[in-house]
Design a protein around this motif. Structure first.
Motif, short mmCIF file in Angstrom:
data_model
loop_
_atom_site.label_atom_id
_atom_site.label_comp_id
_atom_site.label_asym_id
_atom_site.label_seq_id
_atom_site.Cartn_x
_atom_site.Cartn_y
_atom_site.Cartn_z
N CYS A 67 -2.72 -2.82 6.36
CA CYS A 67 -2.67 -1.39 6.70
C CYS A 67 -3.04 -1.19 8.16
O CYS A 67 -2.39 -0.44 8.89
N CYS A 99 -1.97 5.32 4.06
CA CYS A 99 -3.40 5.47 3.77
C CYS A 99 -4.17 5.81 5.05
O CYS A 99 -3.63 5.72 6.16
N ASP A 142 2.41 2.23 2.90
CA ASP A 142 2.37 2.78 4.26
C ASP A 142 3.74 2.66 4.90
O ASP A 142 4.37 1.60 4.85
N ARG A 159 -6.55 -4.47 3.12
CA ARG A 159 -6.48 -3.41 4.14
C ARG A 159 -6.07 -3.92 5.51
O ARG A 159 -5.76 -3.13 6.40
N CYS A 201 0.83 -1.21 0.00
CA CYS A 201 0.00 0.00 0.00
C CYS A 201 0.86 1.25 0.00
O CYS A 201 0.40 2.33 -0.37
ZN ZN Z 1 -2.49 1.25 3.64
#
Ligand code: ZN
Length: 159
Positions: A136, A73, A49, A133, A47
Motif C-alpha cells: 500500500c 486505504c 488500492d 501494508r 488491498c
Molecule cells: Zn492499501
C-alpha cells in the motif's frame, strides 16, 4: 527558550500516525492534473488500492507539479499525498532516487537513514511491522518511477 528534547519513541509514533491520518483525510494535490505530461496507474489488488499519478515535467526534466486521483486505504492515499508534496520542484532523476530510498525504507530493516529532505516519509516506515501494508505504502512510489519512464502498462503489486 528551552533546548529541544528529543521526543520519546511513542510520541514520535503518535506524530507519525497523525501525519498519515491527516494526509489520508485531506490528501494534497488530489485530482486530475491539467496539462500533465506523464502519468501512470498503480493497482494493489490485495488491498484494492487504485491510483493514477500525474506529473507535469518541464523541459529541463524538472517536475513542476504532481497530483493523483483514485481510491484506496489510508496508507496508500497518505503515501501518494506525501509523494506529491515531496517531488514538486525536483528533477526526475532525483525523484527516482527518492522513490528507491522510500521503497528501501519500507522493505528493509530501517538501518538506512533517509536524507533530511525526506524526513516526513519516516512516517511511512511504521508499515514495516505490517507486511501486507508495505505494498500500500510503496504503490505510489512505484507508479512515480513508471510515470517518469513513460511506461504504459499499469504498475501492479502482484505479478
Ligand atoms: Zn492499501
Amino acid at each position: 527558550m528551552t533546548a529541544m528534547e528529543p521526543l520519546p519513541q511513542n510520541e514520535l509514533r503518535d506524530l507519525y500516525r497523525e501525519l498519515i491520518l491527516d494526509h489520508a483525510r485531506n490528501p494534497r494535490h488530489f485530482g486530475k492534473l491539467e496539462n500533465a505530461s506523464h502519468q501512470a496507474d498503480g493497482i494493489n489488488p490485495l488491498c484494492g488500492d487504485k491510483l493514477r499519478l500525474y506529473l507535469r515535467v518541464d523541459k529541463d526534466e524538472r517536475i513542476a507539479a504532481a497530483a493523483f486521483e483514485g481510491s484506496g486505504c489510508a496508507i496508500s492515499v497518505a503515501s501518494a499525498s506525501l509523494l506529491t508534496e515531496t517531488v514538486a520542484g525536483i528533477s526526475c532523476a532525483e525523484a527516482k532516487d527518492y522513490s528507491n530510498d522510500v521503497i528501501q525504507l519500507l522493505v528493509e530493516d530501517g538501518s538506512k537513514e533517509l536524507r533530511p529532505e525526506l524526513h516526513k516519509l519516516n512516517a511511512l516506515a511504521g508499515v514495516r511491522e505490517f507486511p501486507a501494508r508495505v505494498k500500500c505504502a510503496s504503490l505510489a512510489w512505484r507508479a512515480l518511477c513508471s510515470a517518469i519512464d513513460n511506461e504504459n502498462s499499469p504498475i501492479s503489486t502482484e505479478h
